[in-house]
Design an enzyme around this catalytic site. Structure first.
Site, PDB file in Angstrom:
ATOM      1  N   HIS A 137       0.833  -1.205   0.000  1.00 28.61           N
ATOM      2  CA  HIS A 137       0.000   0.000   0.000  1.00 28.61           C
ATOM      3  C   HIS A 137       0.871   1.261   0.000  1.00 28.61           C
ATOM      4  O   HIS A 137       0.670   2.164  -0.831  1.00 28.61           O
ATOM      5  CB  HIS A 137      -0.923  -0.024   1.230  1.00 28.61           C
ATOM      6  CG  HIS A 137      -1.694   1.242   1.459  1.00 28.61           C
ATOM      7  ND1 HIS A 137      -3.030   1.370   1.126  1.00 28.61           N
ATOM      8  CD2 HIS A 137      -1.321   2.437   1.989  1.00 28.61           C
ATOM      9  CE1 HIS A 137      -3.444   2.594   1.435  1.00 28.61           C
ATOM     10  NE2 HIS A 137      -2.425   3.274   1.963  1.00 28.61           N
ATOM     11  N   GLU A 138       1.819   1.319   0.924  1.00 23.17           N
ATOM     12  CA  GLU A 138       2.645   2.531   1.025  1.00 23.17           C
ATOM     13  C   GLU A 138       3.498   2.717  -0.225  1.00 23.17           C
ATOM     14  O   GLU A 138       3.688   3.840  -0.692  1.00 23.17           O
ATOM     15  CB  GLU A 138       3.523   2.471   2.288  1.00 23.17           C
ATOM     16  CG  GLU A 138       2.746   2.410   3.611  1.00 23.17           C
ATOM     17  CD  GLU A 138       1.805   3.587   3.844  1.00 23.17           C
ATOM     18  OE1 GLU A 138       1.951   4.634   3.199  1.00 23.17           O
ATOM     19  OE2 GLU A 138       0.884   3.451   4.681  1.00 23.17           O
ATOM     20  N   ASP A 189      -5.044   7.453  -1.597  1.00 26.26           N
ATOM     21  CA  ASP A 189      -5.830   6.594  -0.717  1.00 26.26           C
ATOM     22  C   ASP A 189      -7.267   6.502  -1.208  1.00 26.26           C
ATOM     23  O   ASP A 189      -7.767   7.405  -1.866  1.00 26.26           O
ATOM     24  CB  ASP A 189      -5.832   7.170   0.711  1.00 26.26           C
ATOM     25  CG  ASP A 189      -4.563   6.831   1.459  1.00 26.26           C
ATOM     26  OD1 ASP A 189      -4.181   5.652   1.487  1.00 26.26           O
ATOM     27  OD2 ASP A 189      -3.953   7.754   2.037  1.00 26.26           O
TER      28      ASP A 189
HETATM   29 ZN   LIG Z   1      -2.349   5.272   2.346  1.00 25.94          ZN
END
Ligand SMILES: [Zn+2]
Length: 190
Positions: A117-118, A127
Protein backbone atom coordinates in the site's frame (compact mmCIF):
# COMPACT_ATOMS: atom_id res chain seq x y z
CA UNK A 1 -12.32 5.59 -73.96
CA UNK A 2 -12.22 9.15 -72.81
CA UNK A 3 -14.87 8.78 -70.19
CA UNK A 4 -13.11 5.70 -68.88
CA UNK A 5 -9.83 7.58 -68.66
CA UNK A 6 -11.59 10.43 -66.89
CA UNK A 7 -13.17 8.11 -64.38
CA UNK A 8 -9.83 6.42 -63.82
CA UNK A 9 -8.30 9.82 -63.27
CA UNK A 10 -11.14 10.70 -60.94
CA UNK A 11 -10.60 7.53 -58.96
CA UNK A 12 -6.90 8.28 -58.80
CA UNK A 13 -7.59 11.81 -57.63
CA UNK A 14 -10.13 10.67 -55.07
CA UNK A 15 -7.75 8.04 -53.80
CA UNK A 16 -4.96 10.55 -53.57
CA UNK A 17 -7.30 12.99 -51.90
CA UNK A 18 -8.47 10.41 -49.40
CA UNK A 19 -4.94 9.43 -48.62
CA UNK A 20 -3.95 13.03 -48.26
CA UNK A 21 -6.96 13.80 -46.11
CA UNK A 22 -6.30 10.80 -43.93
CA UNK A 23 -2.71 11.78 -43.33
CA UNK A 24 -2.24 12.36 -39.64
CA UNK A 25 0.43 14.66 -38.48
CA UNK A 26 3.07 12.41 -36.97
CA UNK A 27 2.85 12.77 -33.22
CA UNK A 28 5.85 14.49 -31.75
CA UNK A 29 7.84 11.67 -30.26
CA UNK A 30 8.30 12.03 -26.55
CA UNK A 31 11.94 12.75 -26.00
CA UNK A 32 13.85 10.08 -24.18
CA UNK A 33 14.77 12.59 -21.52
CA UNK A 34 11.17 13.29 -20.65
CA UNK A 35 10.35 9.64 -20.22
CA UNK A 36 10.17 8.29 -16.72
CA UNK A 37 12.80 5.71 -15.89
CA UNK A 38 11.05 2.37 -15.87
CA UNK A 39 13.17 1.13 -13.01
CA UNK A 40 12.50 2.29 -9.49
CA UNK A 41 15.47 1.42 -7.31
CA UNK A 42 14.62 0.89 -3.68
CA UNK A 43 16.88 0.67 -0.66
CA UNK A 44 16.22 -1.58 2.33
CA UNK A 45 19.37 -0.79 4.32
CA UNK A 46 17.20 0.90 6.94
CA UNK A 47 14.17 -1.34 6.62
CA UNK A 48 15.19 -3.60 9.49
CA UNK A 49 13.00 -6.65 9.79
CA UNK A 50 10.84 -5.41 6.89
CA UNK A 51 13.54 -5.76 4.23
CA UNK A 52 12.28 -9.15 3.06
CA UNK A 53 8.70 -7.87 3.00
CA UNK A 54 9.84 -4.96 0.85
CA UNK A 55 11.24 -7.45 -1.65
CA UNK A 56 7.95 -9.38 -1.64
CA UNK A 57 6.03 -6.16 -2.21
CA UNK A 58 8.33 -5.25 -5.10
CA UNK A 59 7.65 -8.63 -6.70
CA UNK A 60 3.90 -8.09 -6.34
CA UNK A 61 4.09 -4.70 -8.07
CA UNK A 62 6.39 -6.04 -10.78
CA UNK A 63 4.01 -8.90 -11.54
CA UNK A 64 0.96 -6.62 -11.55
CA UNK A 65 2.29 -3.85 -13.78
CA UNK A 66 3.99 -3.14 -17.08
CA UNK A 67 6.35 -0.24 -17.83
CA UNK A 68 7.78 -0.54 -14.34
CA UNK A 69 10.38 -2.56 -12.48
CA UNK A 70 11.07 -2.22 -8.79
CA UNK A 71 14.55 -3.41 -7.98
CA UNK A 72 16.70 -3.43 -4.85
CA UNK A 73 19.35 -1.32 -6.54
CA UNK A 74 19.44 2.14 -5.09
CA UNK A 75 17.70 5.06 -3.52
CA UNK A 76 14.73 6.25 -5.56
CA UNK A 77 12.72 4.77 -2.74
CA UNK A 78 14.11 4.38 0.76
CA UNK A 79 12.26 2.10 3.16
CA UNK A 80 12.49 2.64 6.91
CA UNK A 81 11.42 0.65 9.92
CA UNK A 82 10.01 2.87 12.66
CA UNK A 83 8.25 2.27 15.97
CA UNK A 84 5.13 4.30 16.70
CA UNK A 85 3.68 7.26 14.85
CA UNK A 86 2.04 5.20 12.14
CA UNK A 87 3.13 3.92 8.77
CA UNK A 88 3.23 6.50 6.02
CA UNK A 89 4.71 7.44 2.68
CA UNK A 90 6.41 10.60 1.48
CA UNK A 91 6.35 10.91 -2.29
CA UNK A 92 8.75 13.53 -3.63
CA UNK A 93 7.90 12.75 -7.25
CA UNK A 94 6.50 9.82 -9.15
CA UNK A 95 8.64 6.79 -8.27
CA UNK A 96 10.69 8.66 -5.72
CA UNK A 97 10.27 9.05 -1.98
CA UNK A 98 10.33 7.31 1.38
CA UNK A 99 8.18 4.69 3.04
CA UNK A 100 7.99 4.26 6.81
CA UNK A 101 6.63 1.05 8.29
CA UNK A 102 5.55 1.17 11.92
CA UNK A 103 6.29 -2.06 13.78
CA UNK A 104 3.30 -1.50 16.08
CA UNK A 105 0.90 -1.25 13.15
CA UNK A 106 2.57 -4.20 11.48
CA UNK A 107 1.62 -6.21 14.56
CA UNK A 108 -2.06 -5.37 13.93
CA UNK A 109 -2.27 -5.26 10.16
CA UNK A 110 -0.64 -7.46 7.54
CA UNK A 111 2.90 -6.06 7.14
CA UNK A 112 2.90 -7.03 3.46
CA UNK A 113 -0.38 -5.20 2.82
CA UNK A 114 1.00 -2.13 4.58
CA UNK A 115 4.17 -2.32 2.51
CA UNK A 116 2.52 -2.74 -0.90
CA UNK A 117 0.00 0.00 0.00
CA UNK A 118 2.64 2.53 1.03
CA UNK A 119 4.74 1.73 -2.04
CA UNK A 120 1.54 2.27 -4.04
CA UNK A 121 1.62 5.91 -2.92
CA UNK A 122 5.16 6.26 -4.26
CA UNK A 123 3.92 4.78 -7.54
CA UNK A 124 1.25 7.46 -7.85
CA UNK A 125 -1.85 6.07 -6.15
CA UNK A 126 -3.99 8.03 -3.69
CA UNK A 127 -5.83 6.59 -0.72
CA UNK A 128 -9.32 5.22 -1.17
CA UNK A 129 -10.84 4.48 2.22
CA UNK A 130 -13.92 2.61 1.07
CA UNK A 131 -13.37 -0.44 3.25
CA UNK A 132 -13.07 -2.77 0.27
CA UNK A 133 -10.42 -5.41 1.00
CA UNK A 134 -10.10 -6.11 -2.73
CA UNK A 135 -8.52 -2.70 -3.09
CA UNK A 136 -4.97 -2.18 -1.89
CA UNK A 137 -5.41 1.54 -1.44
CA UNK A 138 -8.34 1.10 0.95
CA UNK A 139 -5.59 0.52 3.52
CA UNK A 140 -6.72 0.11 7.10
CA UNK A 141 -10.33 1.01 6.30
CA UNK A 142 -10.77 -2.65 5.33
CA UNK A 143 -9.94 -3.66 8.91
CA UNK A 144 -7.15 -5.62 10.50
CA UNK A 145 -8.57 -8.89 9.19
CA UNK A 146 -7.89 -7.81 5.61
CA UNK A 147 -4.52 -9.18 4.59
CA UNK A 148 -4.82 -8.72 0.81
CA UNK A 149 -1.45 -7.41 -0.44
CA UNK A 150 -2.38 -7.25 -4.13
CA UNK A 151 -3.45 -4.16 -6.08
CA UNK A 152 -6.73 -4.52 -7.97
CA UNK A 153 -6.53 -4.63 -11.76
CA UNK A 154 -7.64 -1.00 -11.88
CA UNK A 155 -5.03 0.06 -9.35
CA UNK A 156 -2.26 -1.82 -11.17
CA UNK A 157 -3.34 -0.45 -14.55
CA UNK A 158 -3.31 3.08 -13.23
CA UNK A 159 0.31 2.65 -12.11
CA UNK A 160 1.23 1.13 -15.48
CA UNK A 161 -0.35 4.08 -17.26
CA UNK A 162 1.40 6.62 -15.05
CA UNK A 163 4.76 5.07 -15.84
CA UNK A 164 3.93 4.90 -19.54
CA UNK A 165 3.60 8.67 -19.64
CA UNK A 166 6.08 11.44 -19.56
CA UNK A 167 7.37 13.09 -16.46
CA UNK A 168 5.46 16.26 -17.13
CA UNK A 169 2.09 14.60 -17.66
CA UNK A 170 2.36 11.85 -15.08
CA UNK A 171 4.23 13.36 -12.18
CA UNK A 172 1.82 13.69 -9.31
CA UNK A 173 4.15 15.90 -7.33
CA UNK A 174 5.29 15.94 -3.74
CA UNK A 175 2.82 14.59 -1.23
CA UNK A 176 2.69 12.97 2.21
CA UNK A 177 0.26 10.14 2.92
CA UNK A 178 -0.49 9.53 6.58
CA UNK A 179 -3.13 7.80 8.68
CA UNK A 180 -3.89 5.00 6.27
CA UNK A 181 -4.00 2.52 9.16
CA UNK A 182 -6.34 3.53 11.99
CA UNK A 183 -5.47 2.27 15.45
CA UNK A 184 -7.82 -0.32 16.84
CA UNK A 185 -7.65 -0.30 20.61
CA UNK A 186 -10.15 -3.16 20.60
CA UNK A 187 -10.16 -5.83 17.94
CA UNK A 188 -13.01 -4.95 15.55
CA UNK A 189 -15.95 -7.34 15.62
CA UNK A 190 -16.31 -9.51 12.55
ZN1 LIG B 1 -2.35 5.27 2.35
Amino acid sequence: MTSRRVSRLLVALLTAGTMFGATVASPSAASADARIAATVCYDTSQAGSFAGIANQAATIWNNATVNLTLSNCGSNLRIYQITGGGSYAVRTSLGNGRVYIDTQQAAQYSPLRIMTHEIGHILGLPDNYNGNCALLMSGGSAGTSCTNPYPSTAEANRVSNLFAGTRASADTGSQVFRDSWPVFSVAPVG
